[in-house]
Scaffold this motif. Structure first.
Motif, mmCIF file in Angstrom:
data_model
loop_
_atom_site.group_PDB
_atom_site.id
_atom_site.type_symbol
_atom_site.label_atom_id
_atom_site.label_comp_id
_atom_site.label_asym_id
_atom_site.label_seq_id
_atom_site.Cartn_x
_atom_site.Cartn_y
_atom_site.Cartn_z
ATOM 1 N N VAL A 1 0.853 -1.182 0.000
ATOM 2 C CA VAL A 1 0.000 0.000 0.000
ATOM 3 C C VAL A 1 0.895 1.241 0.000
ATOM 4 C CG1 VAL A 1 -0.157 -0.061 2.540
ATOM 5 C CG2 VAL A 1 -1.877 1.214 1.209
ATOM 6 N N VAL A 2 0.494 2.247 -0.758
ATOM 7 C CA VAL A 2 1.194 3.535 -0.727
ATOM 8 C C VAL A 2 0.202 4.638 -0.397
ATOM 9 C CG1 VAL A 2 2.973 2.830 -2.379
ATOM 10 C CG2 VAL A 2 0.919 3.962 -3.206
ATOM 11 N N PHE B 1 4.429 7.194 0.991
ATOM 12 C CA PHE B 1 4.822 6.318 2.095
ATOM 13 C C PHE B 1 4.389 4.916 1.701
ATOM 14 C CE2 PHE B 1 4.152 4.177 6.130
ATOM 15 C CZ PHE B 1 5.135 4.675 6.973
ATOM 16 N N GLU B 2 5.352 3.988 1.617
ATOM 17 C CA GLU B 2 5.061 2.657 1.086
ATOM 18 C C GLU B 2 5.309 1.563 2.119
ATOM 19 O OE1 GLU B 2 6.313 0.923 -3.063
ATOM 20 O OE2 GLU B 2 7.852 0.335 -1.604
ATOM 21 N N ILE B 3 4.396 0.587 2.162
ATOM 22 C CA ILE B 3 4.556 -0.616 2.969
ATOM 23 C C ILE B 3 4.377 -1.812 2.046
ATOM 24 C CG2 ILE B 3 3.654 -2.015 4.870
ATOM 25 C CD1 ILE B 3 4.928 0.497 5.870
ATOM 26 N N MET B 4 5.303 -2.789 2.132
ATOM 27 C CA MET B 4 5.223 -4.010 1.325
ATOM 28 C C MET B 4 5.370 -5.225 2.230
ATOM 29 S SD MET B 4 4.954 -3.146 -1.979
ATOM 30 C CE MET B 4 5.658 -4.461 -2.966
ATOM 31 N N GLN C 1 -7.737 5.733 4.119
ATOM 32 C CA GLN C 1 -8.182 4.891 3.009
ATOM 33 C C GLN C 1 -8.290 5.672 1.709
ATOM 34 O OE1 GLN C 1 -11.961 2.964 3.644
ATOM 35 N NE2 GLN C 1 -11.637 1.494 2.003
ATOM 36 N N ASN C 2 -8.877 6.862 1.763
ATOM 37 C CA ASN C 2 -9.061 7.656 0.544
ATOM 38 C C ASN C 2 -7.740 8.129 -0.063
ATOM 39 O OD1 ASN C 2 -11.789 7.406 0.467
ATOM 40 N ND2 ASN C 2 -12.265 9.517 1.026
ATOM 41 N N ASN C 3 -6.678 8.086 0.727
ATOM 42 C CA ASN C 3 -5.363 8.553 0.264
ATOM 43 C C ASN C 3 -4.457 7.378 -0.105
ATOM 44 O OD1 ASN C 3 -3.398 10.642 -0.168
ATOM 45 N ND2 ASN C 3 -2.444 10.121 1.796
ATOM 46 N N SER C 4 -5.022 6.182 -0.233
ATOM 47 C CA SER C 4 -4.202 4.984 -0.419
ATOM 48 C C SER C 4 -4.363 4.358 -1.799
ATOM 49 C CB SER C 4 -4.556 3.937 0.646
ATOM 50 O OG SER C 4 -5.855 3.411 0.423
ATOM 51 N N THR C 5 -3.318 3.666 -2.214
ATOM 52 C CA THR C 5 -3.351 2.802 -3.393
ATOM 53 C C THR C 5 -2.838 1.443 -2.955
ATOM 54 O OG1 THR C 5 -2.985 4.636 -4.932
ATOM 55 C CG2 THR C 5 -2.491 2.417 -5.723
#
Length: 468
Positions: free
Chosen positions: A282-283, A338-341, A436-440
Protein backbone atom coordinates in the motif's frame (compact mmCIF):
# COMPACT_ATOMS: atom_id res chain seq x y z
CA UNK A 1 60.32 33.83 -47.49
CA UNK A 2 59.23 37.19 -46.00
CA UNK A 3 55.61 36.08 -46.22
CA UNK A 4 56.46 32.91 -44.31
CA UNK A 5 58.19 34.95 -41.59
CA UNK A 6 55.14 37.19 -41.12
CA UNK A 7 52.87 34.15 -41.03
CA UNK A 8 54.96 32.63 -38.21
CA UNK A 9 54.91 35.89 -36.25
CA UNK A 10 51.14 36.20 -36.77
CA UNK A 11 50.69 32.63 -35.60
CA UNK A 12 52.71 33.28 -32.45
CA UNK A 13 50.78 36.47 -31.71
CA UNK A 14 47.46 34.70 -32.24
CA UNK A 15 48.57 31.90 -29.92
CA UNK A 16 49.56 34.39 -27.22
CA UNK A 17 46.29 36.30 -27.61
CA UNK A 18 44.42 33.03 -27.31
CA UNK A 19 46.19 32.21 -24.07
CA UNK A 20 45.46 35.69 -22.74
CA UNK A 21 41.83 35.33 -23.75
CA UNK A 22 41.57 31.97 -22.02
CA UNK A 23 43.21 33.41 -18.89
CA UNK A 24 40.80 36.34 -18.96
CA UNK A 25 37.91 33.93 -19.16
CA UNK A 26 39.22 31.90 -16.24
CA UNK A 27 39.64 34.96 -14.02
CA UNK A 28 36.35 36.49 -15.13
CA UNK A 29 34.20 34.03 -13.17
CA UNK A 30 34.70 34.51 -9.44
CA UNK A 31 33.90 32.10 -6.62
CA UNK A 32 32.08 33.43 -3.57
CA UNK A 33 31.49 31.73 -0.24
CA UNK A 34 27.78 31.38 0.56
CA UNK A 35 27.53 29.60 3.92
CA UNK A 36 29.23 27.00 6.10
CA UNK A 37 27.78 24.31 8.38
CA UNK A 38 29.93 21.93 10.43
CA UNK A 39 33.00 22.14 8.16
CA UNK A 40 30.93 21.85 4.97
CA UNK A 41 31.17 25.08 2.99
CA UNK A 42 29.04 26.18 0.05
CA UNK A 43 30.44 28.38 -2.71
CA UNK A 44 28.91 29.72 -5.89
CA UNK A 45 30.52 30.83 -9.13
CA UNK A 46 29.31 33.76 -11.19
CA UNK A 47 28.29 31.34 -13.93
CA UNK A 48 25.87 29.58 -11.57
CA UNK A 49 27.89 26.50 -10.53
CA UNK A 50 27.22 25.43 -6.94
CA UNK A 51 30.13 23.99 -4.96
CA UNK A 52 30.31 22.10 -1.66
CA UNK A 53 33.67 21.41 -0.02
CA UNK A 54 34.10 19.03 2.90
CA UNK A 55 37.81 18.59 3.74
CA UNK A 56 38.64 15.58 5.92
CA UNK A 57 42.40 15.07 6.55
CA UNK A 58 41.73 11.80 8.42
CA UNK A 59 41.15 9.90 5.17
CA UNK A 60 43.55 9.06 2.36
CA UNK A 61 40.83 9.37 -0.30
CA UNK A 62 39.03 12.16 -2.08
CA UNK A 63 35.62 11.98 -3.74
CA UNK A 64 34.47 14.25 -6.54
CA UNK A 65 30.72 14.17 -7.07
CA UNK A 66 29.00 16.06 -9.89
CA UNK A 67 25.22 16.27 -9.57
CA UNK A 68 23.02 17.41 -12.44
CA UNK A 69 19.55 18.43 -11.31
CA UNK A 70 17.66 16.37 -13.85
CA UNK A 71 15.82 13.09 -13.31
CA UNK A 72 12.70 11.32 -14.45
CA UNK A 73 10.63 14.19 -13.00
CA UNK A 74 11.84 16.37 -15.88
CA UNK A 75 11.07 14.02 -18.78
CA UNK A 76 8.38 14.85 -21.32
CA UNK A 77 6.18 12.74 -23.57
CA UNK A 78 8.28 10.16 -25.41
CA UNK A 79 11.28 10.87 -23.16
CA UNK A 80 10.71 8.10 -20.59
CA UNK A 81 14.11 6.90 -19.35
CA UNK A 82 16.06 9.66 -21.12
CA UNK A 83 17.75 10.98 -17.97
CA UNK A 84 18.96 7.47 -17.12
CA UNK A 85 20.03 6.77 -20.69
CA UNK A 86 22.11 9.96 -20.68
CA UNK A 87 23.83 8.83 -17.49
CA UNK A 88 25.18 5.87 -19.47
CA UNK A 89 26.11 8.01 -22.49
CA UNK A 90 28.17 10.45 -20.41
CA UNK A 91 30.60 7.58 -19.72
CA UNK A 92 31.17 7.08 -23.48
CA UNK A 93 33.83 9.73 -23.90
CA UNK A 94 34.83 13.19 -25.10
CA UNK A 95 37.63 14.42 -27.35
CA UNK A 96 39.88 15.02 -24.32
CA UNK A 97 38.80 11.81 -22.54
CA UNK A 98 37.92 9.27 -25.25
CA UNK A 99 37.82 6.31 -22.82
CA UNK A 100 36.50 7.54 -19.47
CA UNK A 101 36.14 4.15 -17.71
CA UNK A 102 39.76 3.28 -18.57
CA UNK A 103 41.07 6.67 -17.47
CA UNK A 104 39.37 6.22 -14.09
CA UNK A 105 40.44 2.59 -13.67
CA UNK A 106 44.04 3.47 -14.50
CA UNK A 107 44.02 5.68 -11.42
CA UNK A 108 42.39 3.04 -9.21
CA UNK A 109 39.16 4.99 -8.92
CA UNK A 110 35.90 3.66 -7.51
CA UNK A 111 33.35 5.21 -9.84
CA UNK A 112 29.66 5.15 -10.64
CA UNK A 113 26.72 7.15 -11.89
CA UNK A 114 23.13 6.99 -10.68
CA UNK A 115 19.81 8.44 -11.80
CA UNK A 116 16.75 9.04 -9.65
CA UNK A 117 13.58 11.09 -9.88
CA UNK A 118 15.15 14.49 -9.14
CA UNK A 119 18.81 14.18 -10.11
CA UNK A 120 21.62 12.39 -11.92
CA UNK A 121 25.04 12.15 -10.32
CA UNK A 122 28.54 11.01 -11.24
CA UNK A 123 31.21 10.31 -8.67
CA UNK A 124 34.69 8.91 -8.35
CA UNK A 125 36.71 8.18 -5.24
CA UNK A 126 40.48 8.20 -5.71
CA UNK A 127 43.67 8.33 -3.71
CA UNK A 128 44.24 11.92 -2.61
CA UNK A 129 47.89 11.73 -3.72
CA UNK A 130 49.40 13.26 -6.83
CA UNK A 131 47.22 15.04 -9.37
CA UNK A 132 44.14 12.85 -8.87
CA UNK A 133 42.00 15.75 -7.66
CA UNK A 134 42.88 17.84 -10.70
CA UNK A 135 42.23 14.88 -12.97
CA UNK A 136 38.74 14.31 -11.53
CA UNK A 137 37.75 17.99 -11.65
CA UNK A 138 39.02 18.31 -15.22
CA UNK A 139 37.17 15.14 -16.22
CA UNK A 140 33.82 16.33 -14.83
CA UNK A 141 34.22 19.80 -16.33
CA UNK A 142 34.76 18.09 -19.69
CA UNK A 143 32.23 15.26 -19.83
CA UNK A 144 29.32 17.21 -18.33
CA UNK A 145 29.38 19.55 -21.33
CA UNK A 146 31.38 17.90 -24.13
CA UNK A 147 30.28 14.26 -24.22
CA UNK A 148 29.97 12.81 -27.72
CA UNK A 149 26.34 11.54 -27.37
CA UNK A 150 26.85 9.70 -30.67
CA UNK A 151 24.42 7.46 -32.51
CA UNK A 152 26.89 4.54 -32.54
CA UNK A 153 27.34 4.80 -28.76
CA UNK A 154 23.59 4.93 -28.31
CA UNK A 155 23.19 1.69 -30.26
CA UNK A 156 25.87 -0.11 -28.25
CA UNK A 157 24.72 1.23 -24.89
CA UNK A 158 21.10 0.34 -25.68
CA UNK A 159 21.89 -3.31 -24.97
CA UNK A 160 23.20 -2.45 -21.52
CA UNK A 161 20.18 -0.31 -20.65
CA UNK A 162 17.78 -2.89 -22.09
CA UNK A 163 19.37 -5.60 -19.92
CA UNK A 164 18.99 -3.37 -16.89
CA UNK A 165 15.35 -2.81 -17.82
CA UNK A 166 14.73 -6.54 -18.17
CA UNK A 167 16.32 -7.28 -14.79
CA UNK A 168 13.77 -4.94 -13.27
CA UNK A 169 10.99 -6.61 -15.23
CA UNK A 170 12.00 -9.94 -13.66
CA UNK A 171 11.38 -8.58 -10.14
CA UNK A 172 7.60 -8.84 -9.58
CA UNK A 173 7.70 -7.15 -6.18
CA UNK A 174 9.57 -4.18 -7.69
CA UNK A 175 7.07 -4.08 -10.54
CA UNK A 176 4.17 -4.10 -8.04
CA UNK A 177 5.73 -1.10 -6.29
CA UNK A 178 6.05 0.72 -9.60
CA UNK A 179 2.45 -0.10 -10.59
CA UNK A 180 1.20 1.28 -7.29
CA UNK A 181 3.11 4.50 -7.88
CA UNK A 182 1.75 4.70 -11.43
CA UNK A 183 -1.81 4.31 -10.14
CA UNK A 184 -1.26 6.76 -7.26
CA UNK A 185 -0.02 9.57 -9.53
CA UNK A 186 -2.40 10.74 -12.23
CA UNK A 187 -0.27 13.64 -13.48
CA UNK A 188 3.07 13.97 -11.74
CA UNK A 189 6.09 12.18 -13.22
CA UNK A 190 6.86 10.47 -9.91
CA UNK A 191 4.39 7.89 -11.17
CA UNK A 192 6.79 6.96 -13.99
CA UNK A 193 9.76 4.61 -13.64
CA UNK A 194 13.24 6.15 -13.81
CA UNK A 195 14.40 3.27 -16.01
CA UNK A 196 11.76 4.38 -18.50
CA UNK A 197 9.44 2.84 -21.05
CA UNK A 198 10.99 0.14 -23.23
CA UNK A 199 9.68 1.61 -26.48
CA UNK A 200 11.01 5.07 -25.63
CA UNK A 201 14.41 3.60 -24.71
CA UNK A 202 14.66 1.63 -27.95
CA UNK A 203 13.33 4.31 -30.30
CA UNK A 204 14.71 7.58 -28.94
CA UNK A 205 16.16 9.65 -31.82
CA UNK A 206 19.76 10.70 -31.20
CA UNK A 207 18.95 14.37 -31.82
CA UNK A 208 16.30 14.25 -29.07
CA UNK A 209 18.82 12.77 -26.66
CA UNK A 210 21.39 15.42 -27.63
CA UNK A 211 18.77 18.13 -27.11
CA UNK A 212 17.92 16.80 -23.64
CA UNK A 213 21.64 16.80 -22.80
CA UNK A 214 22.12 20.39 -23.91
CA UNK A 215 18.97 21.53 -22.12
CA UNK A 216 19.79 20.18 -18.66
CA UNK A 217 23.56 19.70 -18.58
CA UNK A 218 24.36 23.36 -18.08
CA UNK A 219 26.65 25.07 -15.59
CA UNK A 220 23.83 26.66 -13.56
CA UNK A 221 22.07 23.30 -13.10
CA UNK A 222 25.01 21.48 -11.53
CA UNK A 223 26.47 21.11 -8.04
CA UNK A 224 30.04 19.92 -7.53
CA UNK A 225 30.80 18.23 -4.20
CA UNK A 226 34.36 17.48 -3.12
CA UNK A 227 34.86 15.49 0.09
CA UNK A 228 37.90 13.87 1.64
CA UNK A 229 41.57 14.73 1.93
CA UNK A 230 42.31 17.93 0.00
CA UNK A 231 43.19 21.59 0.49
CA UNK A 232 40.35 24.08 0.03
CA UNK A 233 42.50 26.64 -1.74
CA UNK A 234 43.79 24.06 -4.20
CA UNK A 235 40.30 22.72 -4.91
CA UNK A 236 38.84 26.19 -5.49
CA UNK A 237 41.71 27.06 -7.77
CA UNK A 238 41.19 23.93 -9.86
CA UNK A 239 37.43 24.46 -10.01
CA UNK A 240 37.98 28.01 -11.18
CA UNK A 241 40.47 26.83 -13.78
CA UNK A 242 38.28 24.18 -15.37
CA UNK A 243 34.70 25.29 -14.64
CA UNK A 244 35.29 29.05 -14.67
CA UNK A 245 35.42 29.49 -18.48
CA UNK A 246 32.07 27.70 -18.96
CA UNK A 247 29.36 30.22 -19.74
CA UNK A 248 25.84 30.18 -18.36
CA UNK A 249 23.21 30.03 -21.16
CA UNK A 250 21.23 33.21 -21.79
CA UNK A 251 17.88 31.39 -21.55
CA UNK A 252 16.80 30.53 -17.97
CA UNK A 253 16.13 26.87 -17.27
CA UNK A 254 12.41 26.27 -16.91
CA UNK A 255 11.13 24.64 -13.72
CA UNK A 256 8.59 21.83 -13.49
CA UNK A 257 5.23 22.94 -12.15
CA UNK A 258 2.89 19.92 -12.23
CA UNK A 259 1.13 19.38 -8.91
CA UNK A 260 -0.68 16.14 -8.10
CA UNK A 261 -4.28 16.85 -7.01
CA UNK A 262 -5.62 15.26 -3.79
CA UNK A 263 -6.69 11.66 -4.16
CA UNK A 264 -10.39 11.10 -3.47
CA UNK A 265 -10.79 7.36 -3.12
CA UNK A 266 -8.80 4.18 -2.62
CA UNK A 267 -7.19 2.78 -5.77
CA UNK A 268 -6.30 -0.85 -6.34
CA UNK A 269 -3.69 -2.55 -8.49
CA UNK A 270 -3.56 -6.24 -9.40
CA UNK A 271 -0.43 -7.81 -10.89
CA UNK A 272 -0.32 -11.35 -12.29
CA UNK A 273 3.12 -12.60 -13.33
CA UNK A 274 5.16 -15.77 -13.29
CA UNK A 275 6.66 -16.29 -9.84
CA UNK A 276 6.56 -18.19 -6.57
CA UNK A 277 6.27 -15.55 -3.85
CA UNK A 278 3.25 -13.24 -3.75
CA UNK A 279 3.18 -9.73 -2.33
CA UNK A 280 0.79 -7.10 -1.04
CA UNK A 281 1.45 -3.42 -0.55
CA UNK A 282 0.00 0.00 0.00
CA UNK A 283 1.19 3.53 -0.73
CA UNK A 284 -0.10 6.80 0.70
CA UNK A 285 0.56 10.31 -0.62
CA UNK A 286 2.78 12.29 1.75
CA UNK A 287 4.57 15.69 1.76
CA UNK A 288 7.98 16.42 0.28
CA UNK A 289 11.18 15.83 2.25
CA UNK A 290 11.44 19.53 3.07
CA UNK A 291 8.06 19.52 4.87
CA UNK A 292 8.12 19.56 8.70
CA UNK A 293 6.07 16.32 8.78
CA UNK A 294 8.68 14.28 6.92
CA UNK A 295 10.88 13.42 9.94
CA UNK A 296 7.83 12.05 11.78
CA UNK A 297 6.96 9.96 8.72
CA UNK A 298 10.46 8.45 8.75
CA UNK A 299 10.01 7.51 12.41
CA UNK A 300 6.54 6.13 11.62
CA UNK A 301 7.96 3.77 9.00
CA UNK A 302 10.55 2.47 11.46
CA UNK A 303 7.98 1.97 14.22
CA UNK A 304 5.74 0.01 11.85
CA UNK A 305 8.26 -2.30 10.15
CA UNK A 306 11.43 -2.63 12.25
CA UNK A 307 12.61 -5.98 13.51
CA UNK A 308 11.71 -7.36 16.00
CA UNK A 309 9.44 -4.79 17.61
CA UNK A 310 7.57 -3.16 14.69
CA UNK A 311 3.83 -3.74 14.91
CA UNK A 312 3.60 -4.93 11.29
CA UNK A 313 6.63 -7.19 11.72
CA UNK A 314 5.15 -8.78 14.84
CA UNK A 315 1.69 -9.17 13.36
CA UNK A 316 2.65 -10.27 9.84
CA UNK A 317 6.02 -12.03 10.07
CA UNK A 318 6.03 -13.43 13.60
CA UNK A 319 2.37 -14.27 13.04
CA UNK A 320 3.44 -16.45 10.05
CA UNK A 321 1.23 -14.50 7.63
CA UNK A 322 4.07 -12.90 5.65
CA UNK A 323 7.71 -13.82 5.09
CA UNK A 324 8.94 -10.23 5.26
CA UNK A 325 7.71 -6.66 5.77
CA UNK A 326 9.40 -3.48 4.58
CA UNK A 327 8.59 0.19 4.33
CA UNK A 328 9.95 3.41 2.90
CA UNK A 329 9.13 7.08 3.24
CA UNK A 330 10.02 8.49 -0.18
CA UNK A 331 11.31 11.99 0.46
CA UNK A 332 11.56 13.85 -2.83
CA UNK A 333 11.64 17.41 -4.13
CA UNK A 334 7.86 17.36 -4.59
CA UNK A 335 5.29 15.48 -2.47
CA UNK A 336 6.13 11.77 -2.36
CA UNK A 337 4.63 8.58 -0.95
CA UNK A 338 4.82 6.32 2.10
CA UNK A 339 5.06 2.66 1.09
CA UNK A 340 4.56 -0.62 2.97
CA UNK A 341 5.22 -4.01 1.32
CA UNK A 342 4.81 -7.58 2.57
CA UNK A 343 5.97 -10.76 0.82
CA UNK A 344 3.75 -13.84 0.95
CA UNK A 345 4.84 -17.43 0.30
CA UNK A 346 2.92 -19.70 -2.03
CA UNK A 347 0.96 -21.47 0.73
CA UNK A 348 -0.55 -18.32 2.27
CA UNK A 349 -3.86 -16.68 1.42
CA UNK A 350 -2.79 -13.46 -0.32
CA UNK A 351 -6.17 -11.77 0.05
CA UNK A 352 -6.26 -12.42 3.81
CA UNK A 353 -2.71 -11.13 4.12
CA UNK A 354 -3.68 -7.90 2.35
CA UNK A 355 -6.70 -7.46 4.63
CA UNK A 356 -4.59 -8.04 7.74
CA UNK A 357 -2.00 -5.51 6.54
CA UNK A 358 -4.61 -2.78 6.10
CA UNK A 359 -6.42 -3.68 9.35
CA UNK A 360 -3.17 -3.51 11.33
CA UNK A 361 -2.40 -0.06 9.93
CA UNK A 362 -5.92 1.13 10.82
CA UNK A 363 -5.57 -0.18 14.40
CA UNK A 364 -2.20 1.54 14.71
CA UNK A 365 -3.72 4.87 13.64
CA UNK A 366 -6.38 4.61 16.34
CA UNK A 367 -4.00 3.78 19.22
CA UNK A 368 -1.43 5.87 21.13
CA UNK A 369 2.12 5.35 19.87
CA UNK A 370 4.57 3.67 22.23
CA UNK A 371 7.19 6.19 23.38
CA UNK A 372 9.79 3.43 23.72
CA UNK A 373 9.42 2.52 20.04
CA UNK A 374 9.77 6.16 18.97
CA UNK A 375 12.93 6.60 21.03
CA UNK A 376 14.36 3.35 19.65
CA UNK A 377 13.75 4.59 16.10
CA UNK A 378 15.35 7.95 16.85
CA UNK A 379 18.40 6.23 18.34
CA UNK A 380 18.73 4.10 15.20
CA UNK A 381 18.63 7.19 12.98
CA UNK A 382 21.20 8.96 15.17
CA UNK A 383 23.54 5.97 15.00
CA UNK A 384 23.16 5.76 11.22
CA UNK A 385 23.84 9.47 10.85
CA UNK A 386 26.91 9.23 13.06
CA UNK A 387 28.34 6.45 10.88
CA UNK A 388 27.62 8.53 7.79
CA UNK A 389 29.38 11.58 9.22
CA UNK A 390 32.49 9.47 9.87
CA UNK A 391 32.77 8.67 6.15
CA UNK A 392 33.40 11.87 4.20
CA UNK A 393 33.12 10.06 0.87
CA UNK A 394 29.57 8.85 1.63
CA UNK A 395 28.60 12.28 2.91
CA UNK A 396 29.37 13.84 -0.46
CA UNK A 397 26.84 11.58 -2.15
CA UNK A 398 24.23 12.09 0.56
CA UNK A 399 24.57 15.87 0.33
CA UNK A 400 23.93 15.75 -3.40
CA UNK A 401 20.70 13.81 -2.77
CA UNK A 402 19.46 16.42 -0.30
CA UNK A 403 20.44 19.19 -2.70
CA UNK A 404 18.23 17.55 -5.34
CA UNK A 405 15.39 17.58 -2.82
CA UNK A 406 15.70 21.36 -2.64
CA UNK A 407 18.79 22.35 -0.65
CA UNK A 408 21.78 20.50 0.83
CA UNK A 409 21.16 22.16 4.21
CA UNK A 410 18.06 19.99 4.57
CA UNK A 411 20.56 17.25 5.50
CA UNK A 412 21.17 19.06 8.81
CA UNK A 413 17.63 20.33 9.30
CA UNK A 414 16.28 16.78 8.99
CA UNK A 415 18.86 15.53 11.52
CA UNK A 416 17.83 18.19 14.03
CA UNK A 417 14.08 17.82 13.51
CA UNK A 418 14.11 14.05 13.87
CA UNK A 419 15.49 14.38 17.42
CA UNK A 420 12.38 16.39 18.33
CA UNK A 421 9.79 13.92 17.00
CA UNK A 422 7.32 12.84 19.69
CA UNK A 423 4.88 9.90 19.87
CA UNK A 424 2.13 12.46 19.32
CA UNK A 425 3.80 13.61 16.09
CA UNK A 426 3.99 10.03 14.83
CA UNK A 427 0.34 9.38 15.60
CA UNK A 428 -0.67 12.69 14.02
CA UNK A 429 1.04 11.98 10.68
CA UNK A 430 -0.36 8.43 10.70
CA UNK A 431 -3.87 9.76 11.20
CA UNK A 432 -3.37 12.52 8.65
CA UNK A 433 -1.84 10.60 5.74
CA UNK A 434 -2.49 6.87 6.26
CA UNK A 435 -6.17 7.11 5.33
CA UNK A 436 -8.18 4.89 3.01
CA UNK A 437 -9.06 7.66 0.54
CA UNK A 438 -5.36 8.55 0.26
CA UNK A 439 -4.20 4.98 -0.42
CA UNK A 440 -3.35 2.80 -3.39
CA UNK A 441 -3.39 -0.91 -2.59
CA UNK A 442 -1.45 -3.48 -4.64
CA UNK A 443 -1.65 -7.26 -4.85
CA UNK A 444 0.70 -9.57 -6.72
CA UNK A 445 -0.65 -13.05 -7.55
CA UNK A 446 2.10 -15.40 -8.81
CA UNK A 447 1.22 -17.47 -11.88
CA UNK A 448 2.72 -20.55 -13.53
CA UNK A 449 2.81 -19.00 -16.99
CA UNK A 450 2.50 -15.51 -18.53
CA UNK A 451 -1.05 -14.20 -18.85
CA UNK A 452 -0.29 -11.08 -20.89
CA UNK A 453 -2.11 -10.18 -24.08
CA UNK A 454 0.15 -8.44 -26.56
CA UNK A 455 -1.72 -5.82 -28.56
CA UNK A 456 -0.66 -5.61 -32.24
CA UNK A 457 0.99 -2.42 -33.45
CA UNK A 458 -0.95 -0.08 -35.73
CA UNK A 459 -0.71 -1.29 -39.35
CA UNK A 460 1.08 0.48 -42.19
CA UNK A 461 -1.69 2.69 -43.52
CA UNK A 462 0.01 3.21 -46.89
CA UNK A 463 -0.06 -0.53 -47.56
CA UNK A 464 -3.48 -0.97 -45.98
CA UNK A 465 -5.11 1.72 -48.14
CA UNK A 466 -3.16 1.29 -51.35
CA UNK A 467 -6.29 0.20 -53.29
CA UNK A 468 -8.45 3.08 -52.06
Amino acid sequence: MLRTFFMVVLSLLTSQLGLLSAFAQETKSTIKEVTSIENITEYKMDNGLKILLYPDPSTSKVTVNATVFVGSRHEGYGEGGMAHLLEHMVFKGTKLHPDIPKALKDRGAIMNGTTWVDRTNYFETLSSEGDNLEFAIRLEADRLFNSFIRREDLLSEMTVVRNEFERGENDPVGILSQRMLSAAYDWHNYGKSTIGNRADIERVPIDKLQGFYKKYYRIDNIMLVIAGNFKKEQALGLIGKYFGPIQKPDTPLESTYTEEPPQDGQRQVVLRRVGKVGAVGVVYHTPSSSHPDFPALEILEEVLTSQPSGILYKTMVLGKVATSVSGYAFGWHDPGVFEIMASVDGTADIDKTRSLLLETIEKFRASPVDKTEVERAKTKFARSRSLLMSDSNRIGISLSDWAAKGDWRLFFLFRDLITKVTPEDVQRVAQTYLTQNNSTVGTYYPTDKPERIKIPASPDLTALLKDY
